[in-house]
Design a protein around this motif. Sequence first.
Motif: not given
Lengths: 292, 397
Positions: A129-131, A136-138, B229, B261-263
């Motif tokens: 996943s990216l920030s 945060f989004v994949t 989400y 994914e949302l850490r």
Amino acid sequence: MSAVLAQGLANGIMLGSLYGLIAVGLALIFGVLGIPQFALGAHAMLGAYVVYVFTVSLGVNYWLALVAAAAALALLGLLVHALVFRPMSTGPGINMFIAAFGVLLMLQSIAILVFGTRYYRVPSPIEGSLSIFNIFVTPQRLMVIVVALLLIAGLHLFIMRTRTGAFIRAVADNPRGAAVVGIDVRKVGLTTMAIGSALAGIAGGLIAPIGQVYPAMGDLLIIKAFIVVVLAGMGSIYGAILAGYALGLAESLGGMYVSLAYQDAMAFVLLLAVLLVRPQGLFGRRANEGLT
Amino acid sequence: MRKHHERMVKGTSRRLSSLVLVGVFSGALGAASGALSADSVTIGVSAPQSGGGADYGTAFINGIRLAVKDLNEQLSVGGKKVELKVAICDDEFKSDKAANCARRLVSQDGAKIVVNPGTYATVPSLSFNQDKRSEFLVLGASGDPAVTNQNNKLFVRTWANVTRTMPGFVDTLLAYNKSTSAGIEKVALMEVNSDFGAAWISNFKKEWERHGKKIVGRAVYDQNGTDFYAQLTPLIAQKPDLIVLTTICEPSSLVIKQARELRYAGTFMNHGGCTGNQMLKLLPPKDIDGMLFESAPWTRDAPEITDFRTRYRAAFRIDPQIISAVGYLDIIWLVRAMEAAKSTSNASAIRAAMPGTLGKLRPNLLGWGNLDASGDIEWPMHISYVKNGVTQNFTGK
């Protein structure tokens, strides 16, 4: 803007892209053929299974698998139209409604017979996943947004700039008049169904790495897509795109700022509110106005 | 409605339909029974074979199939050989369909007993199962406390009553928290939108807050959903130490994947419908390190449980779920009660014989005990957890 709000907006746009993609197919088919094709949820499910078989079982590249899903579902759309909807086109409208549910149940049963009831996973072509500015989004979610926008733009160009697109608009405006001037209405019907089914298949393939693949995975999607189409106005494909994003954002932000317990009810609240004020939907056409 | 009959010893293949489906499996008596004439008894099964609950329903039915296979080699009631049949109706995991299924199983298939795997099917059945002209016994795997508040004389709960089990479970969770220094204070709740999910979460919240601990958020979700989400973003913003999940493994694993994914860096806990070993097949160990599970004896490595798992895997080429054990025990227990009651058709007599036969339940995969007049059973619960890719049982109190 707070990080939570920004994340909520990003979530809503991703959801809206997905709803929009299926809803556009639903709106196109209803606008041109007058068929409430509820089985598109099952088409999305089969698209996901095609992607699973190609990527996991056969080791094919994800993007090629997505193309295969579009092709397979377009073919299925042609078959369903030729074998189910077309023969029923002269009967009462309710027949189409019942037939669409029949197709939905049949496709789900076939999936259960072939794949069983278990859940399958499709790996994303790019994991992690990216920030981006604390959002945060994949990569897969970004792909959903980009591919959905590209497909919608492509569909717009196809309908507005090609000869076949002109035929589709003509049939949507007035099928009898289109037949009188020599347009093959049957072929236009098949083309429309193939496009709508292929879009649903791609949507299923896009969502497969985000969720899980199982026979009922399309049920909730088609309910949301149907709400989008009614919100937009039956048959309005451009309205469906906007309504898809409106619903995605309403669910995402409504859940955050109104009630998390009733997040799934947001769609129905929005639907009721719009229908009370504008029964034909936000962008609904009046009789014989064609695709909008 | 479609019917099919299938020889149980031969038939392990699944026959599924999204339409209402009734399948009857009959046991193999074959030549071994010789000249004995065989009576037959039909047990009705209302379970999902299509829709979002199909996997869960199939696991329940498979447990039943295994029990029928085991029993039909030895079954006799009142000295007569009895052939056990199971009539199955696909209820699609929906209450209205489950009500129709129960009626059909009783009126058309002649079932005097209907078993089901959830609250959604139990609640509607209890509204008409005591009608004198068509009474039938209900065995329902419902955790909802409300179902035993109805004074229904023809009901047995085959799941833990969460009102009864929750205080002890939360005590154990607090003991785990203390002994492992897990630091669980703030909890967020992901409640699946079912009667069971609501009952489990409400009871947990009440107990957790009674001990002065915090609930920092509560979100409702559909277990057939794909994207969580929208629910997870505001929950994670509250920085919970623990997120509680209330459904079977596959949808829960999806929630966990998206939370990571949302850490989200905290841990998770799942109610009894999922085990650590199942979850380890769905997610990388690092994603669920420290994850807690409300667990039945099912998660322990007792020889009879291992044997059941092995036989189930051999028959159906898939691992059993906890609901498979429920299905298996339902049938074994019912047959023992029929033997004790010397009747295969008197629902009241069979129900009356059930408390006394619970001790003869072998193998007692879930540790069931003490059936009371309200229909509740004792279901021992403990906590298990995943550490370094291995599921372990917490043995403290």
